[in-house]
Design a protein around this motif. Structure first.
Motif: not given
Length: 216
Positions: A167-196
């Motif tokens: 689960v941790v590995m998946a959250l790391l990868r998916t959060t980074t992909l979400e950050w990229e998908r949304l134009g790299r706005t902010g930092e990857p950690v900013d998108h962790l909450g929505s992935v969770v």
């Protein structure tokens, strides 16, 4: 973060920044040269000459040429975050506490995505690098499983530590992909909450997004 820094801390910050910049320059040089020439045709001396440092300096940062190409460095939650998690914190809710661990990991993930992508490309091209890359991932996985085992001893929960590591590995990868998908706005950690929240919607479909209190 407040901009209040003790005067004695400033030089340390500057030194750390310069060390980080030199490390990144060595990674860039190693990856660029290997992409151009191939792994076996590049030496540590070549990398050092490209950056303008000595081989002694190189080995202060990396154990080998392969590690420089991959950008290998310790990647694990901070000791404080692990200690808090093992003790049953910081919230007592297992998924929420996993989110805190992942946030801590993302805060220490310092290699840029461009370098990560080059490293992946080189792993695909230079199969010898795959074993070292897998060691790096396994090192993170086993460290996480150890923390999960220790927490479960003190605060029993149902999911197996191996599953939590996945689960941790998946959250790391998916959060980074979400950050990229949304134009790299902010930092990857900013998108962790929505992935969770997406994960919660899968395992607890009736629970409102962001609502704490899932069973541990």
């Amino acid at each position: 973060m407040q901009n209040l820094v003790e005067p004695s801390a400033a030089p340390t910050g500057l030194r750390e920044r310069k060390k980080r910049e030199r490390r990144e320059a060595l990674i860039d040089a190693a990856q660029t040269l290997v992409l151009e020439r191939g792994l076996d045709a590049v030496t540590v001396d070549d990398i050092c000459a490209s950056v303008g440092v000595s081989t002694r300096t190189f080995f202060n940062y990396f154990a080998s040429k392969d590690d420089a190409v991959l950008g290998v460095e310790e990647f694990s939650p901070s000791a404080g975050a692990v200690q808090d998690f093992v003790a049953g914190g910081p919230t007592g809710d297992l998924l929420d506490d996993l989110q805190v661990l992942v946030a801590d990991l993302l805060a220490h993930q310092v290699m840029s995505l461009e370098r990560v992508h080059r490293a992946i490309k080189l792993v695909e091209r230079e199969h010898r690098l795959l074993a070292r890359h897998m060691w790096w991932i396994e090192n993170l996985r086993t460290g996480l499983i150890d923390a999960f085992d220790r927490r479960r001893t003190q605060h029993p929960f149902v999911p197996e530590p191996e599953l939590l590591a996945m689960v941790v590995m998946a959250l790391l990868r998916t959060t980074t992909l979400e950050w990229e998908r949304l134009g790299r706005t902010g930092e990857p950690v900013d998108h962790l909450g929505s992935v969770v929240d997406q994960l919660r919607a899968l395992v607890c479909p009736g629970r409102p997004p962001g609502d704490p209190g899932s069973p541990g």
